[in-house]
Design a protein around this motif. Structure first.
Motif, PDB file in Angstrom:
ATOM      1  N   ALA A  18      -4.482  13.626   7.972  1.00  0.00           N
ATOM      2  CA  ALA A  18      -4.188  13.237   6.595  1.00  0.00           C
ATOM      3  C   ALA A  18      -4.983  14.071   5.606  1.00  0.00           C
ATOM      4  O   ALA A  18      -4.448  14.521   4.568  1.00  0.00           O
ATOM      5  CB  ALA A  18      -4.489  11.746   6.400  1.00  0.00           C
ATOM      6  N   VAL A  19      -6.258  14.303   5.888  1.00  0.00           N
ATOM      7  CA  VAL A  19      -7.104  15.100   4.991  1.00  0.00           C
ATOM      8  C   VAL A  19      -6.601  16.545   4.911  1.00  0.00           C
ATOM      9  O   VAL A  19      -6.509  17.134   3.824  1.00  0.00           O
ATOM     10  CB  VAL A  19      -8.574  15.054   5.452  1.00  0.00           C
ATOM     11  N   ASP A  49      -8.100  13.433  -5.191  1.00  0.00           N
ATOM     12  CA  ASP A  49      -7.013  12.521  -5.554  1.00  0.00           C
ATOM     13  C   ASP A  49      -5.905  12.582  -4.507  1.00  0.00           C
ATOM     14  O   ASP A  49      -5.335  11.557  -4.110  1.00  0.00           O
ATOM     15  CB  ASP A  49      -6.455  12.882  -6.933  1.00  0.00           C
ATOM     16  N   PHE A  50      -5.593  13.818  -4.074  1.00  0.00           N
ATOM     17  CA  PHE A  50      -4.555  13.982  -3.054  1.00  0.00           C
ATOM     18  C   PHE A  50      -4.994  13.350  -1.725  1.00  0.00           C
ATOM     19  O   PHE A  50      -4.200  12.691  -1.047  1.00  0.00           O
ATOM     20  CB  PHE A  50      -4.244  15.470  -2.852  1.00  0.00           C
ATOM     21  N   VAL A  51      -6.267  13.571  -1.355  1.00  0.00           N
ATOM     22  CA  VAL A  51      -6.785  12.976  -0.114  1.00  0.00           C
ATOM     23  C   VAL A  51      -6.707  11.453  -0.181  1.00  0.00           C
ATOM     24  O   VAL A  51      -6.271  10.783   0.768  1.00  0.00           O
ATOM     25  CB  VAL A  51      -8.242  13.431   0.136  1.00  0.00           C
ATOM     26  N   GLY A  52      -7.103  10.875  -1.318  1.00  0.00           N
ATOM     27  CA  GLY A  52      -7.055   9.421  -1.462  1.00  0.00           C
ATOM     28  C   GLY A  52      -5.653   8.871  -1.350  1.00  0.00           C
ATOM     29  O   GLY A  52      -5.413   7.845  -0.693  1.00  0.00           O
ATOM     30  N   ALA A  53      -4.700   9.551  -1.980  1.00  0.00           N
ATOM     31  CA  ALA A  53      -3.313   9.083  -1.943  1.00  0.00           C
ATOM     32  C   ALA A  53      -2.727   9.158  -0.536  1.00  0.00           C
ATOM     33  O   ALA A  53      -2.047   8.223  -0.080  1.00  0.00           O
ATOM     34  CB  ALA A  53      -2.464   9.907  -2.912  1.00  0.00           C
ATOM     35  N   ILE A  54      -2.988  10.265   0.168  1.00  0.00           N
ATOM     36  CA  ILE A  54      -2.456  10.417   1.524  1.00  0.00           C
ATOM     37  C   ILE A  54      -3.111   9.416   2.474  1.00  0.00           C
ATOM     38  O   ILE A  54      -2.440   8.831   3.343  1.00  0.00           O
ATOM     39  CB  ILE A  54      -2.661  11.858   2.026  1.00  0.00           C
ATOM     40  N   LEU A  55      -4.424   9.184   2.347  1.00  0.00           N
ATOM     41  CA  LEU A  55      -5.096   8.190   3.202  1.00  0.00           C
ATOM     42  C   LEU A  55      -4.562   6.793   2.920  1.00  0.00           C
ATOM     43  O   LEU A  55      -4.382   5.988   3.846  1.00  0.00           O
ATOM     44  CB  LEU A  55      -6.612   8.242   2.980  1.00  0.00           C
ATOM     45  N   LEU A  56      -4.314   6.483   1.660  1.00  0.00           N
ATOM     46  CA  LEU A  56      -3.755   5.172   1.312  1.00  0.00           C
ATOM     47  C   LEU A  56      -2.370   5.021   1.924  1.00  0.00           C
ATOM     48  O   LEU A  56      -2.034   3.948   2.455  1.00  0.00           O
ATOM     49  CB  LEU A  56      -3.685   5.032  -0.201  1.00  0.00           C
ATOM     50  N   LEU A  57      -1.586   6.078   1.891  1.00  0.00           N
ATOM     51  CA  LEU A  57      -0.265   6.039   2.515  1.00  0.00           C
ATOM     52  C   LEU A  57      -0.381   5.829   4.025  1.00  0.00           C
ATOM     53  O   LEU A  57       0.386   5.042   4.611  1.00  0.00           O
ATOM     54  CB  LEU A  57       0.481   7.336   2.223  1.00  0.00           C
ATOM     55  N   SER A  58      -1.351   6.484   4.650  1.00  0.00           N
ATOM     56  CA  SER A  58      -1.551   6.345   6.094  1.00  0.00           C
ATOM     57  C   SER A  58      -1.934   4.924   6.461  1.00  0.00           C
ATOM     58  O   SER A  58      -1.417   4.353   7.440  1.00  0.00           O
ATOM     59  CB  SER A  58      -2.637   7.322   6.568  1.00  0.00           C
ATOM     60  N   LEU A 108       0.829  -1.207   0.000  1.00  0.00           N
ATOM     61  CA  LEU A 108       0.000   0.000   0.000  1.00  0.00           C
ATOM     62  C   LEU A 108       0.866   1.260   0.000  1.00  0.00           C
ATOM     63  O   LEU A 108       0.548   2.247  -0.677  1.00  0.00           O
ATOM     64  CB  LEU A 108      -0.932  -0.006   1.212  1.00  0.00           C
ATOM     65  N   VAL A 109       1.961   1.234   0.769  1.00  0.00           N
ATOM     66  CA  VAL A 109       2.875   2.384   0.793  1.00  0.00           C
ATOM     67  C   VAL A 109       3.471   2.613  -0.592  1.00  0.00           C
ATOM     68  O   VAL A 109       3.538   3.759  -1.086  1.00  0.00           O
ATOM     69  CB  VAL A 109       3.989   2.159   1.837  1.00  0.00           C
ATOM     70  N   ALA A 110       3.910   1.543  -1.250  1.00  0.00           N
ATOM     71  CA  ALA A 110       4.494   1.666  -2.593  1.00  0.00           C
ATOM     72  C   ALA A 110       3.476   2.228  -3.579  1.00  0.00           C
ATOM     73  O   ALA A 110       3.794   3.101  -4.408  1.00  0.00           O
ATOM     74  CB  ALA A 110       5.006   0.299  -3.062  1.00  0.00           C
ATOM     75  N   LEU A 111       2.237   1.715  -3.500  1.00  0.00           N
ATOM     76  CA  LEU A 111       1.179   2.196  -4.392  1.00  0.00           C
ATOM     77  C   LEU A 111       0.875   3.668  -4.140  1.00  0.00           C
ATOM     78  O   LEU A 111       0.719   4.464  -5.080  1.00  0.00           O
ATOM     79  CB  LEU A 111      -0.074   1.350  -4.198  1.00  0.00           C
ATOM     80  N   ALA A 112       0.822   4.046  -2.852  1.00  0.00           N
ATOM     81  CA  ALA A 112       0.549   5.440  -2.506  1.00  0.00           C
ATOM     82  C   ALA A 112       1.662   6.365  -2.974  1.00  0.00           C
ATOM     83  O   ALA A 112       1.410   7.473  -3.486  1.00  0.00           O
ATOM     84  CB  ALA A 112       0.343   5.562  -0.998  1.00  0.00           C
ATOM     85  N   LEU A 113       2.918   5.940  -2.821  1.00  0.00           N
ATOM     86  CA  LEU A 113       4.048   6.766  -3.259  1.00  0.00           C
ATOM     87  C   LEU A 113       4.055   6.929  -4.778  1.00  0.00           C
ATOM     88  O   LEU A 113       4.387   8.014  -5.299  1.00  0.00           O
ATOM     89  CB  LEU A 113       5.362   6.151  -2.777  1.00  0.00           C
ATOM     90  N   ALA A 114       3.705   5.853  -5.505  1.00  0.00           N
ATOM     91  CA  ALA A 114       3.623   5.953  -6.971  1.00  0.00           C
ATOM     92  C   ALA A 114       2.519   6.939  -7.369  1.00  0.00           C
ATOM     93  O   ALA A 114       2.688   7.737  -8.311  1.00  0.00           O
ATOM     94  CB  ALA A 114       3.359   4.574  -7.566  1.00  0.00           C
TER      95      ALA A 114
END
Length: 389
Positions: free
Chosen positions: A370-371, A326-335, A294-300
């Motif tokens: 995160a949001v 899109d930014f909110v989704g990526a940061i939440l996925l990283l979290s 999930l971290v790798a996917l979020a960073l990509a």
């Protein structure tokens, strides 16, 4: 439960007072039995009830100070006993049979459960039976239709096949009584032994059982500590349960163990806290590889959202910035990925934060942070790309 305040009647015999004190001192074994009876698909107990002392009008000289009545359908939270009144009151006219009642533990007068017609507990009943003549006692037992055993001795719990019964004197005053009580405290309930593997399997399959609070604000760990179920408590600790977490009454598992009188469990909890509570290694798929994915996917995703537009601007080309969501989704996925990588450590930290409804303060704070961060990041990138700086 380790300190006994007894509601007594003036003129009550010493034998009855000792019986009440003994009932309070051994109530934990009654509650342990009920904790397992609640899990049985096919019930084993013919009856389970407590006798409670209801304080009456002290200004009325025509009635006693208290009326003792049996209560069934018992629940217990370490401080208060609740249930349903079993018999019709004689003096407490504000109640009637089948009324729900709730009284402090100090009002406990006796406890008793019946299995296969045999009585366990019943300290005050034994005091009364011991004062009867043989024919009167036989008539009393026939009226109940139960096996109360020999007068002067109390059986606390069913013995295993081939084992001598757990018999004590009513006053719990002999050396043999103390040795028997200590042995019984260190003896696990047969169902706890038989279900050890199923408990472990359940905790692996449903890890939320460890950290989720029930509708009364108690963790499973609090319930099992109060009931004295050592094998279940041990399994919960091995799977990351936090002995410091407080229930809705502000009690930790350690405080509950001391109050309920389970020294072996108190020692186990103390050792777990001293050792930092190393969680058991899962036999299933570990969570950290999923977290890393999930971290790798979020960073990509963040590379596409941030670096790609910046490189376009630096190369002198036009660029568009993706939406805020899109930014909110990526940061939440990283979290989520980071939390999955940290696993038990995040759960332990989470349990030390206050409960807000069905959520924890740490969860709410992490999501909110995160949001906000995603929103600010999107705003700053949009300003830069559009040439607002």
């Amino acid at each position: 439960m380790t300190e006994h305040v007894i509601y007594s009647v003036e003129g009550e015999s010493q034998a009855l007072k000792e019986a009440v004190a003994s009932a309070q001192a051994t109530f934990k074994f009654f509650w342990r039995e009920l904790s397992w009876e609640a899990r049985r698909i096919v019930k084993c107990l013919d009856m389970a009830a407590v006798k409670m002392s209801f304080v009456l009008d002290p200004d009325n000289p025509d009635i006693p100070a208290v009326e003792n009545m049996w209560v069934t359908d018992i629940d217990f939270d370490g401080q208060t006993i609740t249930g349903v009144l079993l018999n019709e009151p004689r003096w407490a006219t504000e109640f009637k049979a089948s009324d729900p009642v709730s009284l402090p533990f100090a009002a406990l007068n006796d406890w008793m459960f019946v299995r296969d017609g045999r009585v366990y507990g019943g300290f005050t009943v034994d005091a009364l039976r011991s004062s009867m003549a043989a024919d009167e006692r036989a008539e009393h037992d026939a009226a109940w239709g139960l096996d109360f055993g020999e007068p002067g001795s109390i059986e606390l719990a069913p013995a295993a096949d081939g084992q001598a019964p757990w018999l004590l004197t009513r006053a719990l005053s002999t050396t043999a009584d103390l040795q028997m009580l200590a042995a019984l405290e260190c003896t696990d309930h047969p169902m706890a032994v038989n279900m050890r593997e199923k408990v472990e399997e359940g905790l692996r399959q449903y890890p939320e059982m460890i950290s989720d609070y029930d509708d009364r604000g108690w963790l499973l760990l609090h319930r099992e500590v109060l009931a004295g179920n050592y094998p279940v408590v041990h399994a919960l600790l091995r799977h990351g349960a936090d002995p410091r977490a407080a229930n809705s009454q502000g009690q930790s598992a350690q405080a509950l163990a001391a109050e309920a009188g389970w020294p072996r469990i108190a020692e186990l909890l103390q050792c777990d806290m001293a050792q930092g509570g190393e969680p058991v290694a899962s036999k299933g798929l570990p969570l950290w590889p999923i977290g890393l994915s999930l971290v790798a996917l979020a960073l990509a995703w963040l590379y596409y959202l941030i670096v790609v537009p910046l490189r376009a601007v630096w190369a002198g080309r036009g660029a568009e910035v993706a939406s805020t969501w899109d930014f909110v989704g990526a940061i939440l996925l990283l979290s989520v990925g980071v939390a999955s990588c940290t696993g038990p450590w995040y759960i332990r930290l989470r349990l030390r934060t206050p409960q807000w409804g069905a959520s924890r303060a740490l969860d709410v704070g992490a999501i909110t942070g995160a949001v906000v961060f995603a929103w600010v990041l999107h705003d700053q990138l949009l300003r830069y790309v559009s040439g607002s700086y």
